[in-house]
Design an enzyme around this catalytic site. Sequence first.
Site, PDB file in Angstrom:
ATOM      1  N   SER A 203      30.852  39.239  -4.677  1.00 21.30           N
ATOM      2  CA  SER A 203      29.642  38.652  -5.178  1.00 21.30           C
ATOM      3  C   SER A 203      29.686  38.813  -6.700  1.00 21.30           C
ATOM      4  O   SER A 203      30.511  38.083  -7.231  1.00 21.30           O
ATOM      5  CB  SER A 203      28.329  39.586  -4.393  1.00 21.30           C
ATOM      6  OG  SER A 203      27.090  39.173  -4.656  1.00 21.30           O
ATOM      7  N   ASP A 270      27.962  25.866  18.333  1.00 20.31           N
ATOM      8  CA  ASP A 270      28.895  27.059  18.600  1.00 20.31           C
ATOM      9  C   ASP A 270      30.195  26.569  19.370  1.00 20.31           C
ATOM     10  O   ASP A 270      31.287  26.939  19.136  1.00 20.31           O
ATOM     11  CB  ASP A 270      28.207  28.079  19.361  1.00 20.31           C
ATOM     12  CG  ASP A 270      29.046  29.087  19.870  1.00 20.31           C
ATOM     13  OD1 ASP A 270      30.037  29.463  19.132  1.00 20.31           O
ATOM     14  OD2 ASP A 270      28.656  30.107  20.712  1.00 20.31           O
ATOM     15  N   ASP A 273      34.222  24.211  18.361  1.00 25.77           N
ATOM     16  CA  ASP A 273      35.659  24.539  18.048  1.00 25.77           C
ATOM     17  C   ASP A 273      36.397  24.981  19.212  1.00 25.77           C
ATOM     18  O   ASP A 273      37.470  25.424  19.258  1.00 25.77           O
ATOM     19  CB  ASP A 273      35.627  26.078  17.009  1.00 25.77           C
ATOM     20  CG  ASP A 273      35.032  27.218  17.833  1.00 25.77           C
ATOM     21  OD1 ASP A 273      34.257  26.789  19.068  1.00 25.77           O
ATOM     22  OD2 ASP A 273      34.625  28.018  16.949  1.00 25.77           O
ATOM     23  N   VAL A 275      35.252  26.938  22.024  1.00 25.08           N
ATOM     24  CA  VAL A 275      34.885  27.966  22.840  1.00 25.08           C
ATOM     25  C   VAL A 275      33.704  28.648  22.346  1.00 25.08           C
ATOM     26  O   VAL A 275      33.198  28.545  21.020  1.00 25.08           O
ATOM     27  CB  VAL A 275      36.090  29.084  22.743  1.00 25.08           C
ATOM     28  CG1 VAL A 275      36.040  29.691  21.150  1.00 25.08           C
ATOM     29  CG2 VAL A 275      35.755  30.461  23.584  1.00 25.08           C
ATOM     30  N   ASP A 277      31.333  31.685  21.184  1.00 32.89           N
ATOM     31  CA  ASP A 277      31.519  32.900  21.095  1.00 32.89           C
ATOM     32  C   ASP A 277      30.738  33.266  19.608  1.00 32.89           C
ATOM     33  O   ASP A 277      30.926  34.495  19.248  1.00 32.89           O
ATOM     34  CB  ASP A 277      33.003  33.014  20.556  1.00 32.89           C
ATOM     35  CG  ASP A 277      33.436  32.112  19.261  1.00 32.89           C
ATOM     36  OD1 ASP A 277      32.706  31.218  18.926  1.00 32.89           O
ATOM     37  OD2 ASP A 277      34.695  32.298  18.898  1.00 32.89           O
ATOM     38  N   ASP A 435      27.702  32.865   4.758  1.00 32.80           N
ATOM     39  CA  ASP A 435      27.029  33.585   3.667  1.00 32.80           C
ATOM     40  C   ASP A 435      25.846  33.148   3.335  1.00 32.80           C
ATOM     41  O   ASP A 435      25.680  31.899   3.010  1.00 32.80           O
ATOM     42  CB  ASP A 435      27.855  33.536   2.455  1.00 32.80           C
ATOM     43  CG  ASP A 435      27.509  34.713   1.283  1.00 32.80           C
ATOM     44  OD1 ASP A 435      26.458  34.755   0.988  1.00 32.80           O
ATOM     45  OD2 ASP A 435      28.465  35.234   0.730  1.00 32.80           O
ATOM     46  N   HIS A 473      27.596  37.607   3.959  1.00 30.51           N
ATOM     47  CA  HIS A 473      27.618  38.158   2.520  1.00 30.51           C
ATOM     48  C   HIS A 473      28.266  39.461   2.721  1.00 30.51           C
ATOM     49  O   HIS A 473      26.997  40.446   3.140  1.00 30.51           O
ATOM     50  CB  HIS A 473      26.381  37.993   1.778  1.00 30.51           C
ATOM     51  CG  HIS A 473      26.401  38.294   0.204  1.00 30.51           C
ATOM     52  ND1 HIS A 473      27.214  37.234  -0.612  1.00 30.51           N
ATOM     53  CD2 HIS A 473      26.219  39.222  -0.402  1.00 30.51           C
ATOM     54  CE1 HIS A 473      27.380  37.725  -1.668  1.00 30.51           C
ATOM     55  NE2 HIS A 473      26.823  39.079  -1.922  1.00 30.51           N
TER      56      HIS A 473
END
Length: 541
Positions: A203, A270, A273, A275, A277, A435, A473
């Site tokens: 940060s 979700d 990609d 799958v 998860d 983030d 973050h």
Amino acid sequence: MNRTKTVLAAVLVLVGASGFPPATAGQAAPACAGLDQLRIPASVMSLPTTGGRVTATSVVTGPVGGRTITYCQADADIFPVDPAAPAIKMRVDLPAGWNRKALMFGGGGYDGTIPDLTANVPFGPADQPVPLARGYATFASDSGHQQNPASPPSLDGSFGMNDEALLNFAAGDALKKTRDASLFLIRHAYGTNPAETYFAGGSTGGREALTVAQRWPTAFDGVISAYPAWNNLAEVLDLGYLAQVLSRPGAFPGPEKQTLLYDSVIQACDGLDGVRDHVVSNPAGCHFDPRTLRCPDGADTGAICLSDAQIAAVLALSSPFRWPYRVASGETGYPGFPFLSGADMRTPFLGFGTTAPADPMPVTSGYGMQYWDQWVKYFLTRDPDHDSLAVDPRDPGKWLGRISYLSTIEDRNNADLRPFAAAGGKLILLHGAADELVSPRSTSDYYQRVRDVAGPRGTDAFLRYYLVPGANHANFGTPAFAAGWDSLSALDHWVEKGQSPVDPVVTDVNDDRTRPLCAYPEWPRYRAGDPDSASSFVCTR
């Protein structure tokens, strides 16, 4: 800077089965009594000070990161040139069984406190000793001012009223002063310089990590920069705009609506990609439209939908912000936050907060809104009573000149890291793709700028950038994926042996899931097998 690669025979003897030199309990701490009240000459620091002094020392034996170790703790003050400026308060922890290496920690937010020198590096591993327990001498400072204990942690910007304190923090002057003074104390304690000196921060600390690589390319052998707020002025202007948007009547989405948005993004993206998860591994492929959550007629009818005003606020948060004027740093905008890319709405304090921005600014508003409020009061107007919502980042009027000046010290945007690379420096850059406080899009932008300057091959010779899907973050709250990776060992091997990271694996420290840590712009795509194992994924573009 001493870059010798000689490995002491004594250190080899001390290396345990884990491969890390233990800072063993019961060993004598290094020359601790001799440091007490020691004067630190101004001449050992390359930036102007009036010297410094060790204010306290103690020998500590106790548990640190799963090991019982002995170390000397030395606190010191670095005195300012301006008598009205606060001192830089710093600390050095000097372990028995020193591995002849040193690590400086960066801070967070507005700094104001000395970071915990017994802690891990950002996104560090849960199953390995922390740096001090490995035998690293660790050091850090408060960046040149002391936080008001009554303020929320890392959210006291009042030091910005003093020019020297402002430069110590925003321009990073305190970093070099602290580094120089700390190496003086390390030499005094051990009788020699560290063979390698590293920096790690996230940060604000991530910006500080990039600052040392940009401004003092020979000062550190290796740098870990995590979720860096490198273009601090640019982000602050976006935060100010968002504070105004969220303060509009009916625009603020409360915690229930934030959860609705988060769950809807996960439901939509979700599985892209391969799958399901709860991790969106390819944020660039997620194109969720919040207008699908629109309440009937656009009115706010409860927690199951978003009003038109709330949809407009969400779109503003996730869209690039541009300003129609020039600032001296050359920055022209900020890329927005990935709230539509799998960000974790279950930790609203960092992102939206739980209440709308207002004057005075509530402590329950988002962290970024409070950061903006402090910046306006103490950096920009230097009027503690100024209403931060009255300053329009799109049309700052009489404040434009001051904004332009602040950009020169807050935007640490020099992308020419070739001097750092030429000195043998190595840089590991990390960011969580979810983030909610510092945009990963911004870090990707800086990485591309470095590649544009140094070229792809030149960049790959000294820099690796990893975007961690699902990580937020600083692993705050309950992220979809709490990242843990031994970046310090990877950096050490790269610096000492010339071995760049190969097929690294990142662990979810909350449930031991693993994923390949893919070098940007690659991301982990599921192939087949156990979805909790990195071996079931392949890095792809």
